[in-house]
Scaffold this active site. Structure first.
Site, PDB file in Angstrom:
ATOM      1  N   HIS A   1       4.109   7.327   3.199  1.00 15.50           N
ATOM      2  CA  HIS A   1       4.946   6.085   3.213  1.00 15.50           C
ATOM      3  C   HIS A   1       4.700   5.060   2.112  1.00 15.50           C
ATOM      4  O   HIS A   1       3.662   5.090   1.393  1.00 15.50           O
ATOM      5  CB  HIS A   1       5.164   5.379   4.595  1.00 15.50           C
ATOM      6  CG  HIS A   1       4.001   4.776   5.068  1.00 15.50           C
ATOM      7  ND1 HIS A   1       2.986   5.405   5.830  1.00 15.50           N
ATOM      8  CD2 HIS A   1       3.349   3.647   4.803  1.00 15.50           C
ATOM      9  CE1 HIS A   1       2.095   4.503   6.082  1.00 15.50           C
ATOM     10  NE2 HIS A   1       2.218   3.435   5.499  1.00 15.50           N
TER      11      HIS A   1
ATOM     12  N   HIS B   1       0.760  -1.246   0.163  1.00 11.46           N
ATOM     13  CA  HIS B   1       0.052  -0.046  -0.016  1.00 11.46           C
ATOM     14  C   HIS B   1       0.857   1.327  -0.177  1.00 11.46           C
ATOM     15  O   HIS B   1       1.972   1.149   0.260  1.00 11.46           O
ATOM     16  CB  HIS B   1      -0.927   0.188   1.206  1.00 11.46           C
ATOM     17  CG  HIS B   1      -0.469   0.347   2.251  1.00 11.46           C
ATOM     18  ND1 HIS B   1      -0.176  -0.983   3.269  1.00 11.46           N
ATOM     19  CD2 HIS B   1       0.112   1.081   3.294  1.00 11.46           C
ATOM     20  CE1 HIS B   1       0.535  -0.711   4.192  1.00 11.46           C
ATOM     21  NE2 HIS B   1       0.751   0.490   4.434  1.00 11.46           N
TER      22      HIS B   1
ATOM     23  N   GLU C   1       7.800   1.482   5.100  1.00 14.01           N
ATOM     24  CA  GLU C   1       7.251   0.294   6.090  1.00 14.01           C
ATOM     25  C   GLU C   1       7.484  -1.089   5.544  1.00 14.01           C
ATOM     26  O   GLU C   1       7.084  -1.198   4.286  1.00 14.01           O
ATOM     27  CB  GLU C   1       5.729   0.720   5.957  1.00 14.01           C
ATOM     28  CG  GLU C   1       4.935  -0.299   7.010  1.00 14.01           C
ATOM     29  CD  GLU C   1       3.539  -0.211   7.153  1.00 14.01           C
ATOM     30  OE1 GLU C   1       3.018   0.730   6.428  1.00 14.01           O
ATOM     31  OE2 GLU C   1       2.657  -0.980   7.874  1.00 14.01           O
TER      32      GLU C   1
HETATM   33 CO    CO Z   1       1.094   1.716   6.253  1.00 21.03          CO
END
Ligand code: CO
Length: 144
Positions: free
Chosen positions: A87, A8, A136
């Site tokens: 991110h 994502h 991440e």
């Molecule tokens: Co995230």
């Protein structure tokens, strides 16, 4: 360490409600999750999925709104009042092996692996060590 797919894109927003209107009405998102609080992380989270072609799965956008005092995204929103890209999140098969790998490369891992919004362990790597991108790393959720 084997890096998996891009899971994502995290997008900070001052208002998930307003962001959802944008993603639905302008961008055509049809798969929209329920917003939920992650109090331990200081964020309210909502996932939307970009529309894929012919019913194929699109890509997830993780909307993040600050929750409570000292939210980790409050400073980001101070610098970017409209919100913005926050991110990128990549899947890995083994979160602990990935942490050892990144640290071995001299990358600053921010804290210990902790429970992420998909119910798997995640950690973040400092953007200054990652070409300017807060990254991440998350263990691949079931069903992927
Ligand atoms: Co995230």
């Amino acid at each position: 360490m084997k890096l998996g797919r891009l899971n994502h894109v995290g997008v900070a927003t001052p208002s998930i409600e307003a962001a959802l209107r944008f993603w639905r009405d302008v961008m055509g998102a049809r798969v929209i999750g329920e917003p939920f609080d992650m109090a331990a992380q200081g964020v309210r989270v909502c996932f939307v999925e970009t529309p894929g072609e012919d019913g194929t799965a699109g890509t997830q956008i993780e909307l993040l709104e600050p929750l409570g005092e000292g939210s980790p995204i409050a400073a980001f929103l101070e610098k970017n009042p409209l919100g913005g890209q926050h991110h990128l999140a990549f899947e890995v098969p083994d979160i602990h092996a990935a942490k050892v790998w990144f640290e071995g490369q001299g990358k600053r891992v921010l804290g210990e692996p902790r429970m992420g919004a998909h119910g798997t362990l995640v950690f973040f790597v400092h953007p200054r060590d990652m070409g300017g991108v807060l990254t991440e790393i998350m263990e691949t959720p079931d069903g992927h």
